[in-house]
Write a protein that holds these residues in place. Structure first.
Motif, PDB file in Angstrom:
ATOM      1  N   UNK A 164     -69.828   9.594 -29.246  1.00 52.16           N
ATOM      2  CA  UNK A 164     -69.109   8.713 -28.357  1.00 52.16           C
ATOM      3  C   UNK A 164     -70.019   7.624 -27.803  1.00 52.16           C
ATOM      4  N   UNK A 165     -69.394   6.543 -27.367  1.00 52.30           N
ATOM      5  CA  UNK A 165     -70.082   5.410 -26.764  1.00 52.30           C
ATOM      6  C   UNK A 165     -69.325   5.017 -25.503  1.00 52.30           C
ATOM      7  N   UNK A 166     -70.070   4.755 -24.443  1.00 50.76           N
ATOM      8  CA  UNK A 166     -69.479   4.304 -23.184  1.00 50.76           C
ATOM      9  C   UNK A 166     -70.070   2.941 -22.853  1.00 50.76           C
ATOM     10  N   UNK A 167     -69.205   1.982 -22.535  1.00 60.01           N
ATOM     11  CA  UNK A 167     -69.628   0.618 -22.235  1.00 60.01           C
ATOM     12  C   UNK A 167     -69.194   0.265 -20.820  1.00 60.01           C
ATOM     13  N   UNK A 168     -70.123  -0.281 -20.036  1.00 62.31           N
ATOM     14  CA  UNK A 168     -69.816  -0.772 -18.693  1.00 62.31           C
ATOM     15  C   UNK A 168     -70.221  -2.234 -18.625  1.00 62.31           C
ATOM     16  N   UNK A 169     -69.467  -3.045 -17.901  1.00 61.54           N
ATOM     17  CA  UNK A 169     -69.779  -4.466 -17.798  1.00 61.54           C
ATOM     18  C   UNK A 169     -69.680  -4.927 -16.352  1.00 61.54           C
ATOM     19  N   UNK A 170     -70.642  -5.755 -15.950  1.00 62.51           N
ATOM     20  CA  UNK A 170     -70.620  -6.436 -14.660  1.00 62.51           C
ATOM     21  C   UNK A 170     -70.708  -7.926 -14.963  1.00 62.51           C
ATOM     22  N   UNK A 171     -69.582  -8.607 -14.902  1.00 66.66           N
ATOM     23  CA  UNK A 171     -69.433 -10.016 -15.263  1.00 66.66           C
ATOM     24  C   UNK A 171     -69.783 -10.193 -16.748  1.00 66.66           C
ATOM     25  N   UNK A 172     -71.043 -10.543 -17.063  1.00 61.32           N
ATOM     26  CA  UNK A 172     -71.422 -10.728 -18.464  1.00 61.32           C
ATOM     27  C   UNK A 172     -72.582  -9.834 -18.883  1.00 61.32           C
ATOM     28  N   UNK A 173     -73.007  -8.950 -18.012  1.00 60.67           N
ATOM     29  CA  UNK A 173     -74.101  -8.023 -18.324  1.00 60.67           C
ATOM     30  C   UNK A 173     -73.519  -6.685 -18.763  1.00 60.67           C
ATOM     31  N   UNK A 174     -73.887  -6.257 -19.956  1.00 64.77           N
ATOM     32  CA  UNK A 174     -73.286  -5.077 -20.566  1.00 64.77           C
ATOM     33  C   UNK A 174     -74.296  -3.944 -20.642  1.00 64.77           C
ATOM     34  N   UNK A 175     -73.862  -2.747 -20.256  1.00 63.56           N
ATOM     35  CA  UNK A 175     -74.650  -1.520 -20.389  1.00 63.56           C
ATOM     36  C   UNK A 175     -73.915  -0.591 -21.338  1.00 63.56           C
ATOM     37  N   UNK A 176     -74.638  -0.062 -22.336  1.00 64.39           N
ATOM     38  CA  UNK A 176     -74.028   0.836 -23.321  1.00 64.39           C
ATOM     39  C   UNK A 176     -74.830   2.124 -23.404  1.00 64.39           C
ATOM     40  N   UNK A 177     -74.158   3.249 -23.341  1.00 64.67           N
ATOM     41  CA  UNK A 177     -74.810   4.533 -23.556  1.00 64.67           C
ATOM     42  C   UNK A 177     -74.007   5.299 -24.610  1.00 64.67           C
ATOM     43  N   UNK A 178     -74.658   6.182 -25.313  1.00 65.93           N
ATOM     44  CA  UNK A 178     -73.957   6.965 -26.315  1.00 65.93           C
ATOM     45  C   UNK A 178     -74.909   7.828 -27.116  1.00 65.93           C
ATOM     46  N   UNK A 179     -74.363   8.781 -27.842  1.00 65.47           N
ATOM     47  CA  UNK A 179     -75.188   9.675 -28.654  1.00 65.47           C
ATOM     48  C   UNK A 179     -75.106   9.337 -30.134  1.00 65.47           C
ATOM     49  N   UNK A 180     -74.538   8.167 -30.453  1.00 65.20           N
ATOM     50  CA  UNK A 180     -74.417   7.750 -31.847  1.00 65.20           C
ATOM     51  C   UNK A 180     -74.862   6.293 -31.957  1.00 65.20           C
ATOM     52  N   UNK A 181     -76.076   6.075 -32.449  1.00 61.53           N
ATOM     53  CA  UNK A 181     -76.617   4.718 -32.539  1.00 61.53           C
ATOM     54  C   UNK A 181     -75.815   3.868 -33.517  1.00 61.53           C
ATOM     55  N   UNK A 182     -75.321   4.470 -34.588  1.00 64.01           N
ATOM     56  CA  UNK A 182     -74.531   3.723 -35.570  1.00 64.01           C
ATOM     57  C   UNK A 182     -73.244   3.189 -34.937  1.00 64.01           C
ATOM     58  N   UNK A 183     -72.623   3.990 -34.074  1.00 63.78           N
ATOM     59  CA  UNK A 183     -71.403   3.558 -33.401  1.00 63.78           C
ATOM     60  C   UNK A 183     -71.703   2.437 -32.409  1.00 63.78           C
ATOM     61  N   UNK A 184     -72.881   2.502 -31.764  1.00 66.51           N
ATOM     62  CA  UNK A 184     -73.293   1.422 -30.872  1.00 66.51           C
ATOM     63  C   UNK A 184     -73.423   0.107 -31.637  1.00 66.51           C
ATOM     64  N   UNK A 185     -74.071   0.156 -32.798  1.00 69.75           N
ATOM     65  CA  UNK A 185     -74.246  -1.051 -33.597  1.00 69.75           C
ATOM     66  C   UNK A 185     -72.909  -1.552 -34.133  1.00 69.75           C
ATOM     67  N   UNK A 186     -72.007  -0.641 -34.410  1.00 65.71           N
ATOM     68  CA  UNK A 186     -70.668  -1.028 -34.878  1.00 65.71           C
ATOM     69  C   UNK A 186     -69.937  -1.799 -33.783  1.00 65.71           C
ATOM     70  N   UNK A 187     -70.102  -1.350 -32.535  1.00 66.94           N
ATOM     71  CA  UNK A 187     -69.489  -2.066 -31.405  1.00 66.94           C
ATOM     72  C   UNK A 187     -70.078  -3.459 -31.290  1.00 66.94           C
ATOM     73  N   UNK A 188     -71.408  -3.567 -31.402  1.00 64.71           N
ATOM     74  CA  UNK A 188     -72.065  -4.869 -31.334  1.00 64.71           C
ATOM     75  C   UNK A 188     -71.523  -5.801 -32.429  1.00 64.71           C
ATOM     76  N   UNK A 189     -71.424  -5.299 -33.637  1.00 67.14           N
ATOM     77  CA  UNK A 189     -70.952  -6.111 -34.758  1.00 67.14           C
ATOM     78  C   UNK A 189     -69.531  -6.605 -34.509  1.00 67.14           C
ATOM     79  N   UNK A 190     -68.679  -5.719 -34.000  1.00 63.49           N
ATOM     80  CA  UNK A 190     -67.296  -6.101 -33.718  1.00 63.49           C
ATOM     81  C   UNK A 190     -67.246  -7.196 -32.650  1.00 63.49           C
ATOM     82  N   UNK A 191     -68.001  -7.021 -31.560  1.00 63.29           N
ATOM     83  CA  UNK A 191     -67.964  -7.992 -30.473  1.00 63.29           C
ATOM     84  C   UNK A 191     -68.525  -9.346 -30.889  1.00 63.29           C
ATOM     85  N   UNK A 192     -69.505  -9.335 -31.787  1.00 64.56           N
ATOM     86  CA  UNK A 192     -70.098 -10.604 -32.219  1.00 64.56           C
ATOM     87  C   UNK A 192     -69.130 -11.426 -33.067  1.00 64.56           C
TER      88      UNK A 192
END
Length: 450
Positions: free
Chosen positions: A258-286
């Motif tokens: 799982x991945x959990x994302x928190x945002x304060x205006x434009x600053x994003x914090x991401x935590x999770x136990x799956x690095x591949x899923x984190x990178x997948x989120x980054x790719x989607x958002x980009x």
């Protein structure tokens, strides 16, 4: 002076409606020819000469207008103009506006809002400047109808909880930034903006911007950006948690990844136990926004996070140093406690209304301390809350007590909250620990609890 003359020469030799990007490139090249030295700085890739130069530039106050920025004789004119160019490039790339002659709007019942530029020198966790930044900001207070303006953001308690969870379980912690975040949101109706003074030679005289996208300063900007970011997270498969609309969670299939994302205006914090899923989120958002991957969590919302073995130490040393400098207390006498033992204020000895300068200073000091209290220094909570009761009755005694908090923070400037790693991956070994600082009728003046 030379920079201003050079810019004027280029302005007056262009056509009435020049291409904005071309003229900005020309102006930037002209400015670069007048200033020597390397002012380029990248996070984590600072050379000594550029760090020293930028630190010297940071000592001067940030300019208030474009004209003031261009007239700087300290060598920062080039850096400030590049910041203006970057901002205008973002506006054009995201198709934020179209230009209209002001004459065309005079016969229409439309509201034209003024704007201004805001310059800022960004510093890293070591207080080293790394970027000159410019924002074109609308004077949103001139809007007659701002609509819904409430914009949620992740609560500090939520962010601390997420970090504690990630450290305890040994999860990945990443941070990122959405560049010009607000410019990605659509406006529900056109807004007409008068360009800030100084951009007329680029955009043309007597021109008005018809905005299609949200810009900083409008009343509903934060809310519209939050709605846009939330929609994209839902498209990725995320859901916002019940108690915080700015925290999103996604699980991969039926697994525990799982991945959990928190945002304060434009600053994003991401935590999770799956690095591949984190990178997948980054790719989607980009695919939708310009999102930077700033690597492992190090400096987020003014708090520095440092790995100590398996633990993480959160401190605000840089913020405290800036506070001390703001109140001219860099060389003050240190204090071992935030409040003197037995200290008490007798309300009967205070004025009914404090002097305006005393009230303003009291508000400023306590407000600054509250940011430390919220994130990393809960031990000053009692002192700040106690003195806040007498803000409007501030005098020399209460201000001295408020400044003692700053003296204590100077003594303990490198201390903070330590998030501990648990070998079993459980927070607190499943034990609930409750702390209370309530005292029973200890106020000698009122016999009330504090």
């Amino acid at each position: 002076m030379c920079t201003r003359i050079s810019c004027t020469y280029i302005y007056t030799n262009r056509s009435a409606e020049p291409d904005a990007i071309d003229i900005m490139k020309e102006l930037t090249a002209a400015a670069e020819g007048l200033v020597t030295g390397d002012y380029t700085h990248h996070k984590g890739k600072t050379n000594t000469s550029s760090a020293i130069i930028l630190a010297m530039l940071a000592l001067s106050e940030e300019p208030k207008t474009i004209a003031e920025a261009m007239a700087r004789s300290d060598g920062s004119a080039t850096a400030w103009w590049k910041a203006v160019c970057d901002e205008m490039h973002s506006w054009k790339a995201l198709e934020v506006y179209s230009l209209i002659n002001e004459e065309e709007l005079r016969h229409m019942d439309v509201e034209i809002i003024d704007s201004k530029v805001v310059f800022k020198i960004k510093v890293d966790e070591n207080e080293i400047p790394y970027r000159h930044k410019c924002r074109i900001v609308a004077r949103g207070f001139q809007e007659s109808d701002q609509g819904d303006t409430f914009a949620p953001m992740a609560h500090p308690v939520t962010i601390r909880t997420l970090i504690a969870l990630a450290v305890a379980k040994g999860w990945y912690m990443k941070q990122g930034d959405v560049k010009t975040a607000y410019l990605n949101a659509e406006l529900p109706k056109p807004v007409y903006l008068r360009p800030p003074v100084g951009l007329e030679p680029i955009l043309g005289h007597w021109k008005i911007m018809q905005l299609r996208k949200v810009v900083y300063g409008l009343g509903a900007s934060g809310r519209l950006w939050w709605q846009t970011f939330t929609q994209k997270n839902k498209e990725f498969g995320m859901e916002s948690i019940t108690n915080d609309d700015c925290v999103f969670c996604v699980r991969q299939g039926d697994s525990i990844l799982q991945v959990i994302v928190a945002i304060v205006v434009d600053d994003v914090l991401m935590i999770g136990n799956d690095e591949a899923l984190l990178q997948k989120w980054f790719t989607f958002m980009r695919n939708h926004f310009e999102v930077s991957d700033d690597g492992d969590l190090k400096h987020y919302l003014g708090v520095h996070y440092q790995r100590v073995g398996g633990d993480v130490l959160a401190t605000q040393t840089g913020y405290i140093d800036r506070m001390l400098k703001r109140y001219n207390m860099q060389n003050c006498k240190e204090a071992s406690t935030p409040m003197a033992q037995g200290f008490a204020i007798n309300p009967d000895e205070l004025p009914e209304r404090g002097e305006p300068e005393h009230v303003e200073e009291m508000r400023s000091i306590l407000g600054s301390c509250m940011y430390c209290l919220t994130w990393t220094r809960p031990e000053i909570g009692y002192s700040v809350n106690y003195l806040a009761r007498y803000t409007l009755q501030a005098n020399r005694q209460t201000i001295a007590a408020a400044r003692r908090i700053l003296r204590y923070l100077k003594t303990t400037r490198t201390e903070g909250i330590r998030f501990k790693h648990n070998q079993e991956g459980q927070i607190g070994n499943n034990a609930v620990k409750v702390y209370a600082d309530t005292s029973d009728a200890d106020c000698e003046l009122t016999s009330k609890s504090t």
